[in-house]
Design a protein around this motif. Structure first.
Motif, PDB file in Angstrom:
ATOM      1  N   ALA A  57       0.817  -1.104   0.072  1.00 15.16           N
ATOM      2  CA  ALA A  57       0.206  -0.146   0.184  1.00 15.16           C
ATOM      3  C   ALA A  57       0.911   1.414   0.006  1.00 15.16           C
ATOM      4  CB  ALA A  57      -0.991  -0.021   1.365  1.00 15.16           C
ATOM      5  N   LEU A  58       1.882   1.350   0.886  1.00 12.30           N
ATOM      6  CA  LEU A  58       3.057   2.376   0.995  1.00 12.30           C
ATOM      7  C   LEU A  58       3.629   2.688  -0.393  1.00 12.30           C
ATOM      8  CD1 LEU A  58       4.242   1.938   4.381  1.00 12.30           C
ATOM      9  CD2 LEU A  58       2.677   3.744   3.751  1.00 12.30           C
ATOM     10  N   ASP A  59       3.873   1.568  -1.210  1.00 10.54           N
ATOM     11  CA  ASP A  59       4.519   1.703  -2.557  1.00 10.54           C
ATOM     12  C   ASP A  59       3.508   2.094  -3.314  1.00 10.54           C
ATOM     13  OD1 ASP A  59       7.017   0.688  -1.966  1.00 10.54           O
ATOM     14  OD2 ASP A  59       6.539  -1.445  -2.373  1.00 10.54           O
ATOM     15  N   GLN A  60       2.268   2.032  -3.343  1.00 12.08           N
ATOM     16  CA  GLN A  60       1.232   2.347  -4.259  1.00 12.08           C
ATOM     17  C   GLN A  60       1.029   3.856  -4.099  1.00 12.08           C
ATOM     18  OE1 GLN A  60      -2.696   0.679  -3.967  1.00 12.08           O
ATOM     19  NE2 GLN A  60      -3.417   2.017  -5.432  1.00 12.08           N
ATOM     20  N   LEU A  61       1.237   4.434  -2.851  1.00 15.03           N
ATOM     21  CA  LEU A  61       1.171   5.915  -2.627  1.00 15.03           C
ATOM     22  C   LEU A  61       2.643   6.487  -3.189  1.00 15.03           C
ATOM     23  CD1 LEU A  61      -0.323   5.612   0.866  1.00 15.03           C
ATOM     24  CD2 LEU A  61      -1.521   6.725  -1.034  1.00 15.03           C
ATOM     25  N   ARG A  62       3.584   5.822  -2.682  1.00 15.71           N
ATOM     26  CA  ARG A  62       4.956   6.491  -3.325  1.00 15.71           C
ATOM     27  C   ARG A  62       4.981   6.469  -4.613  1.00 15.71           C
ATOM     28  NH1 ARG A  62       7.541   2.995  -0.759  1.00 15.71           N
ATOM     29  NH2 ARG A  62       7.544   4.294   1.408  1.00 15.71           N
ATOM     30  N   ASN A  63       4.274   5.556  -5.538  1.00 14.63           N
ATOM     31  CA  ASN A  63       4.296   5.777  -7.088  1.00 14.63           C
ATOM     32  C   ASN A  63       3.390   6.595  -7.840  1.00 14.63           C
ATOM     33  OD1 ASN A  63       6.597   3.798  -7.501  1.00 14.63           O
ATOM     34  ND2 ASN A  63       5.384   2.262  -6.872  1.00 14.63           N
ATOM     35  N   LEU A  64       2.431   7.237  -6.888  1.00 14.26           N
ATOM     36  CA  LEU A  64       1.655   8.245  -7.708  1.00 14.26           C
ATOM     37  C   LEU A  64       2.303   9.395  -8.176  1.00 14.26           C
ATOM     38  CD1 LEU A  64      -1.315   8.497  -4.904  1.00 14.26           C
ATOM     39  CD2 LEU A  64      -1.405   7.301  -6.846  1.00 14.26           C
ATOM     40  N   THR A  65       1.684   9.754  -9.268  1.00 15.73           N
ATOM     41  CA  THR A  65       2.413  10.981 -10.005  1.00 15.73           C
ATOM     42  C   THR A  65       1.652  12.089  -9.827  1.00 15.73           C
ATOM     43  OG1 THR A  65       1.028  10.311 -12.009  1.00 15.73           O
ATOM     44  CG2 THR A  65       3.114   9.378 -11.899  1.00 15.73           C
ATOM     45  N   GLU A  66       0.225  12.083  -9.055  1.00 13.78           N
ATOM     46  CA  GLU A  66      -0.382  13.430  -8.829  1.00 13.78           C
ATOM     47  C   GLU A  66      -1.421  12.783  -7.574  1.00 13.78           C
ATOM     48  OE1 GLU A  66      -2.075  14.617 -12.352  1.00 13.78           O
ATOM     49  OE2 GLU A  66      -3.502  13.197 -12.383  1.00 13.78           O
ATOM     50  N   PRO A  67      -1.770  13.825  -6.809  1.00  7.24           N
ATOM     51  CA  PRO A  67      -2.857  13.395  -5.931  1.00  7.24           C
ATOM     52  C   PRO A  67      -4.121  13.004  -6.764  1.00  7.24           C
ATOM     53  CG  PRO A  67      -2.252  15.760  -5.820  1.00  7.24           C
ATOM     54  CD  PRO A  67      -1.712  15.178  -6.715  1.00  7.24           C
ATOM     55  N   PRO A  68      -4.862  11.879  -6.148  1.00  2.00           N
ATOM     56  CA  PRO A  68      -6.005  11.323  -6.776  1.00  2.00           C
ATOM     57  C   PRO A  68      -7.259  12.348  -6.655  1.00  2.00           C
ATOM     58  CG  PRO A  68      -5.830  10.535  -4.575  1.00  2.00           C
ATOM     59  CD  PRO A  68      -4.592  11.202  -4.609  1.00  2.00           C
ATOM     60  N   ALA A  69      -8.192  11.957  -7.863  1.00  2.00           N
ATOM     61  CA  ALA A  69      -9.192  12.982  -7.849  1.00  2.00           C
ATOM     62  C   ALA A  69     -10.540  12.057  -7.667  1.00  2.00           C
ATOM     63  CB  ALA A  69      -9.259  13.512  -9.221  1.00  2.00           C
ATOM     64  N   PRO A  70     -11.455  12.539  -7.004  1.00  2.00           N
ATOM     65  CA  PRO A  70     -12.929  11.674  -6.870  1.00  2.00           C
ATOM     66  C   PRO A  70     -13.227  10.980  -8.041  1.00  2.00           C
ATOM     67  CG  PRO A  70     -12.859  13.810  -5.681  1.00  2.00           C
ATOM     68  CD  PRO A  70     -11.564  13.891  -6.417  1.00  2.00           C
ATOM     69  N   ASP A  71     -13.076  11.860  -9.037  1.00  2.00           N
ATOM     70  CA  ASP A  71     -13.369  10.875 -10.314  1.00  2.00           C
ATOM     71  C   ASP A  71     -12.624   9.947 -11.155  1.00  2.00           C
ATOM     72  OD1 ASP A  71     -11.824  12.683 -11.349  1.00  2.00           O
ATOM     73  OD2 ASP A  71     -13.240  13.526 -12.753  1.00  2.00           O
ATOM     74  N   ALA A  72     -11.545   9.765 -10.285  1.00  2.00           N
ATOM     75  CA  ALA A  72     -10.396   8.948 -10.810  1.00  2.00           C
ATOM     76  C   ALA A  72      -9.872   7.602  -9.774  1.00  2.00           C
ATOM     77  CB  ALA A  72      -9.388   9.530 -11.053  1.00  2.00           C
ATOM     78  N   GLU A  73     -11.090   7.214  -9.207  1.00  2.00           N
ATOM     79  CA  GLU A  73     -10.824   5.988  -8.312  1.00  2.00           C
ATOM     80  C   GLU A  73     -10.598   4.756  -9.153  1.00  2.00           C
ATOM     81  OE1 GLU A  73     -13.914   6.797  -4.579  1.00  2.00           O
ATOM     82  OE2 GLU A  73     -14.809   5.884  -6.568  1.00  2.00           O
ATOM     83  N   THR A  74      -9.687   3.842  -8.383  1.00  2.00           N
ATOM     84  CA  THR A  74      -9.305   2.627  -9.074  1.00  2.00           C
ATOM     85  C   THR A  74      -9.594   1.425  -7.732  1.00  2.00           C
ATOM     86  OG1 THR A  74      -7.462   2.305  -7.755  1.00  2.00           O
ATOM     87  CG2 THR A  74      -7.199   3.736  -9.864  1.00  2.00           C
ATOM     88  N   ALA A  75      -9.506   0.418  -8.349  1.00  2.00           N
ATOM     89  CA  ALA A  75      -9.885  -0.720  -7.351  1.00  2.00           C
ATOM     90  C   ALA A  75      -9.127  -0.785  -6.161  1.00  2.00           C
ATOM     91  CB  ALA A  75      -9.673  -2.171  -8.034  1.00  2.00           C
TER      92      ALA A  75
END
Length: 138
Positions: free
Chosen positions: A40-58
Motif C-alpha cells: 500500500a505504501l509503495d502504491q502511494l509512493r508511485n503516484l504521479t499526482e494526488p487522486p481525484a474523486p472521479d479517478a478512483e481505482t480498485a
C-alpha cells in the motif's frame, strides 16, 4: 515523476515499528500485515499526482464519510486472513501524502471501521499537523 513523499503521525510509525519487530521475530500474521502495508505504501509512493474523486481505482478509493478532509482508502484484493486499509490525506500543494489511519484487520471490524474512520482520521491528521507544525494555506 513520482508525486508523493509519505509521512505519518507518530502513532502510525510506532505501529509500523512494532509490526516489523514482530515479523522479524517470526510472527506469520505480522509478516502478512507487513507485506500488505508495504504494498500500500509503495502504491502511494508511485503516484504521479494526488487522486481525484472521479479517478478512483480498485485499490484507491475516496472515503465519502469524511467531512473535514478529503480522505482516501488504499486497500488490497480479498485475503481470508487480513484486510489492511490505509486511510490517507493529501495536504494541498505539498507533494505529500499523510497516512492518517490504518486497519490491520478490517475484516473483523467490517462496517464499524468505515462508520468511525473520518472522525478518527481527522484527529490523527490534526496530530500530524501539530507534530510537523504544518499550516494550511487559506
Amino acid at each position: 515523476m513520482k508525486y508523493a513523499d509519505i509521512d505519518w503521525p507518530a502513532e502510525f510509525g510506532t505501529w509500523l515499528d512494532r509490526l516489523e519487530a514482530e515479523a522479524r521475530a517470526g510472527d506469520q500474521r505480522s509478516r502478512l500485515l507487513l507485506v500488505f502495508t508495504a504494498r500500500a505504501l509503495d502504491q502511494l509512493r508511485n503516484l504521479t499526482e494526488p487522486p481525484a474523486p472521479d479517478a478512483e481505482t480498485a485499490t484507491l478509493r475516496w472515503v465519502r464519510q469524511s467531512r473535514r478532509h478529503q480522505l482516501w482508502r488504499v486497500s488490497h484484493a480479498y485475503h481470508p486472513e487480513v484486510a489492511v486499509r490505509l486511510i490517507c490525506w493529501f495536504p494541498p500543494d505539498t507533494g505529500k501524502v499523510v497516512v492518517a489511519l490504518f486497519a490491520g484487520d478490517k475484516a473483523k471490524l467490517g462496517d464499524l471501521f468505515y462508520d468511525s474512520v473520518a472522525a478518527r482520521a481527522d484527529g490523527l491528521i490534526d496530530q500530524w499537523k501539530r507534530e510537523t507544525a504544518f499550516e494550511e494555506k487559506p
